[in-house]
Design a protein around this motif. Sequence first.
Motif, PDB file in Angstrom:
ATOM      1  N   CYS A   1       0.749  -1.046  -0.317  1.00 34.97           N
ATOM      2  CA  CYS A   1       0.344  -0.372  -0.312  1.00 34.97           C
ATOM      3  C   CYS A   1       0.792   1.199   0.174  1.00 34.97           C
ATOM      4  CB  CYS A   1      -0.805   0.067   1.375  1.00 34.97           C
ATOM      5  SG  CYS A   1      -2.278  -0.950   1.643  1.00 34.97           S
TER       6      CYS A   1
ATOM      7  N   GLN B   1      -6.257   7.375   3.763  1.00 34.66           N
ATOM      8  CA  GLN B   1      -5.098   6.025   3.446  1.00 34.66           C
ATOM      9  C   GLN B   1      -5.851   5.029   2.585  1.00 34.66           C
ATOM     10  OE1 GLN B   1      -1.219   6.105   4.273  1.00 34.66           O
ATOM     11  NE2 GLN B   1      -1.259   3.519   4.804  1.00 34.66           N
TER      12      GLN B   1
ATOM     13  N   ASN C   1      -6.016   3.918  -1.548  1.00 37.65           N
ATOM     14  CA  ASN C   1      -5.326   2.150  -2.094  1.00 37.65           C
ATOM     15  C   ASN C   1      -6.249   1.485  -2.043  1.00 37.65           C
ATOM     16  OD1 ASN C   1      -2.361   1.961  -1.574  1.00 37.65           O
ATOM     17  ND2 ASN C   1      -3.164   3.245  -0.150  1.00 37.65           N
ATOM     18  N   THR C   2      -7.656   1.814  -2.083  1.00 41.64           N
ATOM     19  CA  THR C   2      -9.059   0.803  -2.876  1.00 41.64           C
ATOM     20  C   THR C   2      -8.834   1.563  -4.179  1.00 41.64           C
ATOM     21  OG1 THR C   2      -9.926   0.306  -0.711  1.00 41.64           O
ATOM     22  CG2 THR C   2     -11.379  -0.371  -2.531  1.00 41.64           C
TER      23      THR C   2
ATOM     24  N   ASN D   1      -5.719   0.820  -7.613  1.00 39.30           N
ATOM     25  CA  ASN D   1      -5.591  -0.150  -6.291  1.00 39.30           C
ATOM     26  C   ASN D   1      -4.116  -1.327  -7.430  1.00 39.30           C
ATOM     27  OD1 ASN D   1      -7.028  -0.871  -8.809  1.00 39.30           O
ATOM     28  ND2 ASN D   1      -8.705  -1.957  -7.930  1.00 39.30           N
TER      29      ASN D   1
END
Length: 292
Positions: A89, A122, A126-127, A130
Amino acid sequence: MGFHYRKVLDKVYDDVRVVDVLDSEDSAHLALMERPELGVTLTKLHCWTLIEYTKCVFMDADTMVLQNIDDLFEREELSAAPDPGWPDCFNSGVFVFQPSIKTYNQLLQLATEKGSFDGGDQGLLNTFFNTWATKDIHKHLPFIYNLSSISIYSYLPAFKAFGANAKVVHFLGKVKPWNYTYDSTTKTVKGDAHDQTLIHPEFLNLWWEIYTSRILTLLTEHGVVKDTSTGLKAEEVTEAVSHMCIAAAAPPPSPPSISSEERRERWEQGQVDYMGADSYDNIKKKLDAYLQ
């Protein structure tokens, strides 16, 4: 935002804007990190509405620039450095992005429909972005662009080898530089011996040097604090500047000695005395002795 603080910010920055606070209110996920205050970090999503700019670099308020980083504008969205806790991540304290109302709306929709796996920005970012970990290595910023103070202690040899190249330091964690006490007489920073902090003394002192030499002057000029040139007691500045404690404080009492077994158990539980026996200097001495 108070009027006086806004005047100081206008003095420093070309464009200062007030935005609405976005809060995930996701107490369950935030509790996993023991950081309930991080819900409001979703407010940074507003940065994608700055559509008069073609490219921007976002930086958290607890970051400090050490060297010129103009070259970041040669990077593409979404460029960021790996997070020390989970390197697949990226850490959202520093990242390159391209403002877009479309992206902004998509992020809000994702936050509404699926939320964030960590309750903060965050996890959501990050999703959304991705493919960062696997698609394009050019979007992986070198760690020196977002050097977390946590990693300094977890991998001290690397910091010794590469730390001088750091461009941005990030004060991750609950304890921030402004939570410390600054002794204006000796120009040293003091903290509670029981604080389990991970801030390197070099960066901590630099933060306070910048604050006292540049920022405090501006706060005085614009009436946020009283004139310090006439011998203002440091405690009065403390009252005026919330949480920022400037005082001539006595050193904290030495903690009672513990056995090597108890010390090891505390390390395993994450209870490390970084301000005392487990300080950077002491760890460095032991490593140097071992390597020799």
